[in-house]
Design an enzyme around this catalytic site. Structure first.
Site, PDB file in Angstrom:
ATOM      1  N   GLY A 263      61.341  49.971  50.625  1.00  0.00           N
ATOM      2  CA  GLY A 263      60.873  50.908  51.559  1.00  0.00           C
ATOM      3  C   GLY A 263      61.421  51.187  52.918  1.00  0.00           C
ATOM      4  O   GLY A 263      61.328  52.253  53.567  1.00  0.00           O
TER       5      GLY A 263
ATOM      6  N   GLU B  58      63.498  54.063  52.084  1.00  0.00           N
ATOM      7  CA  GLU B  58      62.604  55.088  51.716  1.00  0.00           C
ATOM      8  C   GLU B  58      62.291  55.914  53.219  1.00  0.00           C
ATOM      9  O   GLU B  58      61.897  56.824  53.406  1.00  0.00           O
ATOM     10  CB  GLU B  58      61.363  54.867  51.012  1.00  0.00           C
ATOM     11  CG  GLU B  58      61.403  54.671  49.483  1.00  0.00           C
ATOM     12  CD  GLU B  58      60.348  54.272  48.869  1.00  0.00           C
ATOM     13  OE1 GLU B  58      59.997  54.712  48.051  1.00  0.00           O
ATOM     14  OE2 GLU B  58      60.055  53.146  49.110  1.00  0.00           O
TER      15      GLU B  58
END
Length: 704
Positions: free
Chosen positions: A104, A107
């Site tokens: 994440g 991301e």
């Protein structure tokens, strides 16, 4: 401002510093704080550009893994929604990546319009290692940034790439010289963007991520990799998501990614891999030993024995930059051992994993000797000599005389009594078992065997040094075979017995590999050596003297010189690496069964093979936990995943038992105790802890 964010404005630049130690995990509190800071910067007319960075240098290791599988995983504000919001920024948004941007965290960086990283930064999407796929836009934005093929490679491997490779791919726009200059470089980058009237978000570099790839790229990729994936779900879902990035508009692709992520998150495989993740972190916690206990210094290591095992052990320390003295009795054996180590490193050079310079650096750390006097200044000595108690005890008598006070004396025994070895010294508190698995320079497992007299600081020091050399250290108490080999005994015993009763080696192994074990137990025996298996058993014959059929096939193969792969014959025939069924093994089984009066039958089912082998494996593990040999069930899982090829996505034998149901395991053991006559009565005895757990309605394996 929220304590999880360090927010400040410098002229026309807003700096959003993530401040949730130790790794800025993007759990719900940090997500909410990040969104709040972003909206504050967006609303400030004086702010013309925004930099997101790690307040302590490290960017972020990604999601809070403890949230997966619970409602917290998508608790508002959820990460996918936040990242969509960031992509809508009207101001240049820069990710300044220090140290790591994983999962994440990467991301988050992909949602920013621009990315700058320090020279030593590592970037990756390792979700596949948890049975997941990137679920916050990674499978859709990364292919549009660097192309479908390299993006797919990153996600399928789960391995991070370095900053220079990220720059080459276009994942990073700029490199800062160092971690110390990263934020200054990000400020300068922002000033350049504003001065050139750069767009808040540049156009996608790969609007068509699959451009230039063959039309059958995804089908071919799937076909070539499925044999290696076996039953693993996550790689297939990753592939489907990346394929969606090439066929769907971004918004639809993100929706498809979300569907696939939820499928992965809800799977038993992901639950098992998350169990393994937390098990690795729990294994280092030893009851009664404080984290602040002073440790012994390990700056010099000695290894006794330059054979395959000793050489492999020595390589671990050289790889970590620790000098090693390698002792052998004869010059020829020493030269042969050092030459083999160099050959192993040369293979790594050919594969691009080492440079010639690194090879020479590591060889320089290895010093050979024929005399025990050269071990006098070693902080840790590991013996890796022949697996005979008398030989090992003599080595330790000598070490007791020559080693300095405070040196840790370790035995690499795979089954012998560490306390009996320690007893021949005047310093049993300094003695410990360090059971490396072959090949020792490759296998991650290290059984750390605590003797009854082993000092707490010796145990804690060896656990730390195990991690330093890249191992997963797991504590075991002293018993025959410790955790792994003691559990292997009933597992392997039933496999041998099933062939005696009428199954074939291929059928037995096929049931086990169908569960995605790396190899069946009889293939494993051939690989390790039928002779090695025999010699270990031969030293413990009193334990099974009442069963004339015990491992009788192994004994027969040993008598015939069928030692496994090394001789080209064992339970199978071998031509190079090719394994073939051998009808002669069936003939041997028929003969021996007739001599012992063991009835052979043609109706042995795969389910029976599964239950008899695996339930006995599980039962022994539960007994080890009850005896205190293993500290926790998850430690047992780590031993079998990292030492014996049990699939991580099944979670190890203890986790597997929980998914089957402890009541199911107990009922199966009782069934075969009743059905298998004297063999069942002798060997199919449920562990008392298993009976207590089922009686108490427990679904988890724990001491009660």
């Amino acid at each position: 401002m929220n304590s999880l964010i360090n927010y400040r404005v410098e002229g026309n630049l807003a700096l959003i510093g993530l401040a949730r130690p130790p790794v800025n995990a993007l759990g719900q509190p940090l997500r909410a704080a990040l969104l709040d800071a972003y909206e504050r910067a967006s609303a400030n007319a004086d702010v013309q550009a925004i930099v997101i960075h790690g307040d302590s240098g490290l960017f972020t290791a990604g999601a809070d893994i403890s949230e997966f599988g619970s409602e917290a995983s998508f608790a508002a504000p959820d990460l996918p929604s936040i990242l969509v919001r960031l992509t809508q920024s009207s101001k240049p948004l820069i990710a300044a990546i220090g140290s790591i941007a994983l999962g994440g965290g990467l991301e988050l960086a992909l949602a920013c319009g621009y990315r700058i990283g320090e020279a030593k930064a590592r970037l990756g999407l390792p979700e596949i290692n948890l049975g997941l796929l990137p679920g916050a836009g990674g499978t859709q934005r990364l292919p549009r940034l660097i192309g479908a093929e390299p993006a797919l490679d990153m996600m399928i491997s789960g391995q991070p790439i370095n900053a220079s490779r990220a720059l080459q791919l276009g994942l990073l726009d700029r490199l800062a010289d160092s971690a110390e200059t990263l934020l200054d470089s990000a400020r300068a980058f922002a000033a350049e963007l504003l001065a050139s009237n750069a767009p808040a978000r540049p156009a996608e570099r790969f609007a068509q991520p699959a451009a230039g790839l063959p039309a059958d790229f995804f089908a071919s990729f799937r076909a070539s990799n499925e044999p290696r994936w076996k039953s693993r779900l996550a790689p297939r879902l990753v592939l489907a998501a990346v394929e969606a990035s090439c066929r769907l508009p971004l918004e639809q692709g993100l929706a498809r990614e979300g569907e696939l992520f939820r499928q992965a998150e809800d799977s038993a495989q992901s639950a098992a891999l998350r169990h393994v993740f937390f098990a690795e972190r729990e294994a280092g916690r030893i009851p009664g030993i404080d984290a602040d206990l002073p440790l012994r210094s390990i700056e010099k290591v000695a290894v006794i024995g330059a054979g395959t095992m000793g050489g492999g052990i020595a390589m671990n320390f050289a790889n970590a930059g620790i000098p090693v003295t390698l002792l052998e009795q004869k010059a020829e054996a020493l030269d042969r051992g050092l030459a083999q180590i160099r050959k192993n490193y040369e293979i790594s050079v050919k594969r691009g994993k080492l440079t010639e310079a690194q090879l020479e650096q590591r060889m320089e750390l290895l010093q050979g000797t024929l005399g025990y006097a050269d071990l006098a200044d070693a902080d840790l000595v590991i013996e890796a000599v022949f697996e005979k108690m008398e030989i090992k005890q003599q080595v330790f008598r000598t070490l007791d005389e020559v080693c300095k006070p405070g040196a840790i004396l370790a035995t690499n025994t795979s089954s012998l009594d560490v306390d009996a070895i320690a007893a021949v010294t005047r310093r049993p508190q300094d003695v410990i078992g360090l059971h490396f698995f072959s090949p020792a320079n490759v296998m991650r497992l290290l059984e750390v065997v605590r003797g009854k007299a082993t000092a707490p600081d010796v145990l804690a020091t060896t656990m730390k040094i195990g991690k330093r050399i890249g191992k997963i250290p797991v504590v075991s108490g002293v018993c025959f075979g410790f955790i792994g080999n003691r559990m292997l005994e009933p597992y392997n015993r039933e496999a041998h017995r099933l062939v005696l009763e009428g199954s074939t080696p291929a059928q037995v192994d096929g049931v086990l590999t169908a569960l995605d074990l790396n190899m069946g137990v009889l293939s494993m025996t051939d690989l390790a050596g039928v002779d090695v298996n025999f010699l270990v058993r031969d030293g413990n014959r009193a334990a099974f003297a009442n069963d004339p059929s015990y491992y009788i096939l192994g004994d027969e193969l040993y008598k015939l010189g069928r030692y496994g792969q090394k001789t080209g014959r064992g339970f199978y025939l071998y031509e190079g690496r090719d394994r073939k069924d051998d009808p002669e093994v069936v003939e041997i089984a028929e003969r021996v069964a007739a001599e012992l009066g063991v009835a052979r039958r043609a109706d042995i089912t795969n389910q029976e093979i599964h239950d008899r082998c695996l339930f006995m494996l599980i039962n022994e593990g539960i007994q080890l936990l009850d005896e205190g040999i293993a500290l926790r069930a998850s430690d047992i899982d780590l031993v079998w995943i990292n030492g014996y090829g049990f699939p991580g996505h099944v979670g190890g034998p203890m986790h597997y038992a929980e998914t089957l149901g402890l009541d199911t395991v107990l009922a199966g053991i009782r069934r075969y105790r009743d059905e298998l006559g004297s063999h069942g009565e002798m060997w199919f005895q449920p562990a008392p802890l298993l009976e207590r757990l089922v009686a108490a309605g427990k679904t988890r394996i724990e001491k009660i």
